[in-house]
Design a protein around this motif. Structure first.
Motif, mmCIF file in Angstrom:
data_model
loop_
_atom_site.group_PDB
_atom_site.id
_atom_site.type_symbol
_atom_site.label_atom_id
_atom_site.label_comp_id
_atom_site.label_asym_id
_atom_site.label_seq_id
_atom_site.Cartn_x
_atom_site.Cartn_y
_atom_site.Cartn_z
ATOM 1 N N SER A 107 0.872 -1.176 0.000
ATOM 2 C CA SER A 107 0.000 0.000 0.000
ATOM 3 C C SER A 107 0.908 1.225 0.000
ATOM 4 O O SER A 107 2.007 1.199 0.529
ATOM 5 N N ILE B 161 3.719 0.463 2.769
ATOM 6 C CA ILE B 161 3.549 -0.575 3.790
ATOM 7 C C ILE B 161 3.302 -1.889 3.076
ATOM 8 O O ILE B 161 2.422 -1.983 2.216
ATOM 9 N N THR B 162 4.095 -2.901 3.449
ATOM 10 C CA THR B 162 3.976 -4.207 2.811
ATOM 11 C C THR B 162 2.800 -4.985 3.400
ATOM 12 O O THR B 162 2.194 -4.586 4.400
ATOM 13 N N ASN B 163 2.496 -6.113 2.802
ATOM 14 C CA ASN B 163 1.417 -6.960 3.321
ATOM 15 C C ASN B 163 1.695 -7.414 4.755
ATOM 16 O O ASN B 163 0.766 -7.691 5.514
ATOM 17 N N ALA B 164 2.964 -7.483 5.106
ATOM 18 C CA ALA B 164 3.331 -7.880 6.476
ATOM 19 C C ALA B 164 3.295 -6.709 7.448
ATOM 20 O O ALA B 164 3.581 -6.868 8.634
ATOM 21 N N GLY B 165 2.948 -5.539 6.947
ATOM 22 C CA GLY B 165 2.854 -4.377 7.817
ATOM 23 C C GLY B 165 4.148 -3.616 8.012
ATOM 24 O O GLY B 165 4.234 -2.732 8.853
ATOM 25 N N LYS B 166 5.170 -3.937 7.228
ATOM 26 C CA LYS B 166 6.454 -3.244 7.355
ATOM 27 C C LYS B 166 6.383 -1.919 6.589
ATOM 28 O O LYS B 166 6.014 -1.900 5.421
ATOM 29 N N SER B 167 6.772 -0.824 7.242
ATOM 30 C CA SER B 167 6.689 0.483 6.604
ATOM 31 C C SER B 167 8.077 0.993 6.231
ATOM 32 O O SER B 167 9.056 0.768 6.943
#
Lengths: 116, 111
Positions: free
Chosen positions: B32, B93-99
């Protein structure tokens, strides 16, 4: 209610001192993030809490950095034996949901740490 | 690893000028994309976001379109105001929530 607050807003430390930075997230927010922002750069991820559990601390630069959120609300970032390279703005952010790809993070104003 | 590259600043425009701030990214999967804005003396706040390819995020007259083919998320506004003076950060932000954040672009709008 109120937004994310951080204290102190400014902190000057002598090299070797320990410091503690506080973050009060938005009430009820599940997720809490800490970031380090060097001058002229974007925020760099340090650590993530989901409620009281520290699920990701992959961004902490050394074992001198320690964070806690014992009751799932207020969080403290502690830096032991500060070094000049620790000088930066430390940002806290919270989010109403567990960390995911679409979450909106609400940022505090930051604590500017200067290590002399 | 993931990265976000923003147009270098500072950018200085006259009021009512057209604004473009370029942002490109490198990431695995389908992140995202976000634009955050930081007004003087305040914390970062979300300006707009897009969660999948071809989505357009918009807010306060600003727009950005998620372009998967060019891995870009350029910020645009047709007519800037003095009150738009701020630092703008592009982020993913990746699918794993890493920004991952870009380094920010400082915009100054002169009357």
């Amino acid at each position: 209610g109120a937004g994310v607050s951080q204290s102190p807003r400014y902190k000057v430390a002598k090299r070797g001192q320990d410091v503690a930075l506080r973050c009060d997230p938005i009430s009820g927010h599940v997720s809490l993030f800490w970031y380090q922002q060097a001058l002229g750069q974007g925020p760099e991820f340090l650590t993530y809490f989901q409620n009281e559990a520290q699920l990701d601390k992959s961004g902490l630069p050394s074992d001198r950095f320690f964070a806690e959120r014992p009751e799932g609300s207020v969080s403290t970032l502690k830096i032991q034996r500060t070094q000049q390279e620790d000088s930066a703005v430390y940002l806290c952010a919270s989010s109403p949901e567990a960390r995911g790809p679409t979450d909106t993070q609400y940022f505090g104003p930051g604590t500017r740490l200067t290590v002399l | 690893g993931n990265s976000v590259t923003q147009m270098e600043g500072p950018v200085t425009l006259s009021e009512e000028a057209f604004l473009t701030i370029n942002c490109t990214y490198t990431a695995t999967g389908y992140p995202s994309l976000f634009w955050y804005v930081q007004y003087p003396g305040e914390g970062l706040q979300l300006l707009l976001k897009a969660t999948k390819a071809d989505d357009k995020g918009s807010n306060k007259g600003f727009e950005a379109t998620y372009r998967k083919e060019t891995t870009s998320f350029h910020l645009e506004k047709g007519s800037v105001q003095v009150s738009d003076s701020a630092v703008y950060f592009c982020a993913l932000i990746t699918n794993a929530g890493k920004s991952t954040f870009g380094d920010g672009t400082t915009l100054t709008v002169k009357p």
